[in-house]
Enzyme design. Structure first.
Site, PDB file in Angstrom:
ATOM      1  N   GLU A   1       0.795  -1.225   0.000  1.00 34.28           N
ATOM      2  CA  GLU A   1       0.000   0.000   0.000  1.00 34.28           C
ATOM      3  C   GLU A   1       0.836   1.288   0.000  1.00 34.28           C
ATOM      4  OE1 GLU A   1      -3.059  -0.043   2.993  1.00 34.28           O
ATOM      5  OE2 GLU A   1      -4.088  -1.734   2.077  1.00 34.28           O
TER       6      GLU A   1
ATOM      7  N   GLU B   1      -5.989  -8.405   0.455  1.00 37.25           N
ATOM      8  CA  GLU B   1      -6.645  -7.954   1.690  1.00 37.25           C
ATOM      9  C   GLU B   1      -8.105  -7.639   1.381  1.00 37.25           C
ATOM     10  OE1 GLU B   1      -4.815  -4.852   3.966  1.00 37.25           O
ATOM     11  OE2 GLU B   1      -2.766  -5.608   3.645  1.00 37.25           O
TER      12      GLU B   1
END
Length: 409
Positions: A233, A345
């Site tokens: 991320e 995720e």
């Protein structure tokens, strides 16, 4: 994508061997995913850098094992002597001092994810574990005069990888917390700072990736680690940092990992190379493939949290934020783009203003049937790609409540 095209033409069986093939989802077949084991018990001496053709990636993240996120481990955080004024591992180690921090983290590392947890994951029919780590697990990369992180985590990472390998799991190691913090003010980076991973910090990240690559190829306990994610991320948007990420960081990280493999295993065969994973285009940092000159065993990561999305107005007040809107979005969700993509995720949590205050969603124990449908809708969407990895395996008193929407166990 040179290598993918070549493999499909030259050897179709090999081209898909590293990931499970597109076997029908147990949900689509009317089965319970928890009753559909996907990987046969492997010979303890075998290596699965790439998986046999046995189905899609279906896994979990042991979140907060090596990078604690206080929001999802509130009781654990407090029991370690941290508290609400400490927002990250950096903060808590600064508070406790190095010796005390090392002691309490050793207890945490040995109890948060155990051999029994791995056995339970296996019993649920899961086949993959994605392990988030911080760069500070390589302790000589830490600036001792200005950075504060727990020491001693590597032995516990080795132990978990050994247990998972013994159980036949495919393993992904993810650089979750990068040097300097890849985004500001996020506890998942291990430090709540105003900095970002940039050119000044790249070299430490490369050294971490080289070091981890060598360990994976030379330590028996890591024999089923088949994928290394170069950063989790990173910063989003169109700016100089994301341009440098694509133009400089990704291609150089790729070259350094491959060179480290050649040094660790001089006669390494193509099938035993690691898959190098980057966040996919949908993450919002641009196309990670843009400046790559080699993409043999490239892989991509997608994170899909509908609680923070407004695709098709699913969280627009008045028109969205209904069970029907969430199900409809998941049923038609397309996470394609870069190939191959794993949704690394996702969760069952809905928007913050809904999760405990809207009777259509809360309390969750009153809506198990709906959450089961939403779970099925999400995994059907993600198995149109190469599979999914739920966040997280366990959680502990989120906002003062035990919320299983974040806890696969």
């Amino acid at each position: 994508m040179r290598s993918i095209v070549f493999l499909v033409v030259g050897n179709a069986a090999l081209s898909f061997a590293w990931l499970p093939t597109a076997q029908e989802s147990p949900i689509l077949a009317g089965q319970d995913v928890h009753q559909a084991p996907l990987i046969p018990q492997h010979d303890k001496n075998a290596t699965i850098r790439w998986l046999p053709a046995s189905g899609k990636i279906r896994g979990v993240n042991p979140g907060s094992q090596f990078v604690i996120e206080p929001w999802m481990a509130y009781d654990e955080w407090n029991s370690m002597g941290c508290g609400k004024d400490q927002s990250s591992e950096f903060d808590c180690v600064s508070k406790l001092g190095q010796a005390r921090a090392n002691s309490v983290w050793a207890t945490h590392w040995s109890t948060w994810t155990t051999k029994d947890d791995i056995a339970r994951m296996q019993s649920y029919g899961l086949n993959t574990i994605r392990i988030p780590v911080g760069y500070w697990i390589r302790e000589d990369l830490v600036y001792s005069d200005s950075e504060h992180f727990p020491q001693g985590g590597l032995a516990y990472l080795e132990r978990i990888c050994g247990w998972a390998s013994d159980a036949g799991f495919y393993i992904i190691i993810d650089l979750h917390g990068a040097p300097g913090a890849q985004v500001a003010k996020n506890s998942f980076t291990g430090q709540v700072k105003l900095e970002n991973l940039d050119g000044l910090q790249y070299e430490r990240a490369y050294k971490f990736l080289e070091w981890m690559t060598k360990i994976i190829h030379t330590n028996y306990n890591y024999r089923n680690v088949g994928m290394l994610e170069v950063v989790n991320e990173p910063l989003q948007g169109s700016n100089s940092n994301t341009d440098s990420l694509r133009r400089n960081f990704y291609p150089t990280a790729w070259k350094r990992i491959r060179a480290a493999e050649d040094a660790a295993k001089p006669n390494i065969t193509p099938n035993n190379r690691l898959h190098i994973q980057m966040m996919n285009t949908k993450w919002g940092s641009g196309d990670p493939h843009q400046y790559l000159t080699d993409d043999y065993f490239a892989a991509y990561d997608d994170h899909r949290y509908l609680k923070w999305s407004n695709d098709n107005g699913i969280n627009s007040p008045g028109t969205g934020q209904t069970p029907v809107a969430y199900l409809k979005q998941s049923c038609h969700d397309d996470r394609g783009g870069n190939w191959p993509t794993i949704v690394g995720e996702w969760s069952l949590s809905v928007a913050d203003n809904l999760e405990w205050n809207n009777p259509d969603f809360a309390p969750p124990d009153n809506h198990v049937g709906w959450y089961r449908k939403w779970f099925a809708a999400q995994i059907q969407a993600y198995e149109k790609q190469n599979g999914w990895i739920f966040w997280s395996w366990k959680a502990n008193w989120i906002g003062g409540r035990n919320d299983w929407r974040w806890s696969y166990e």
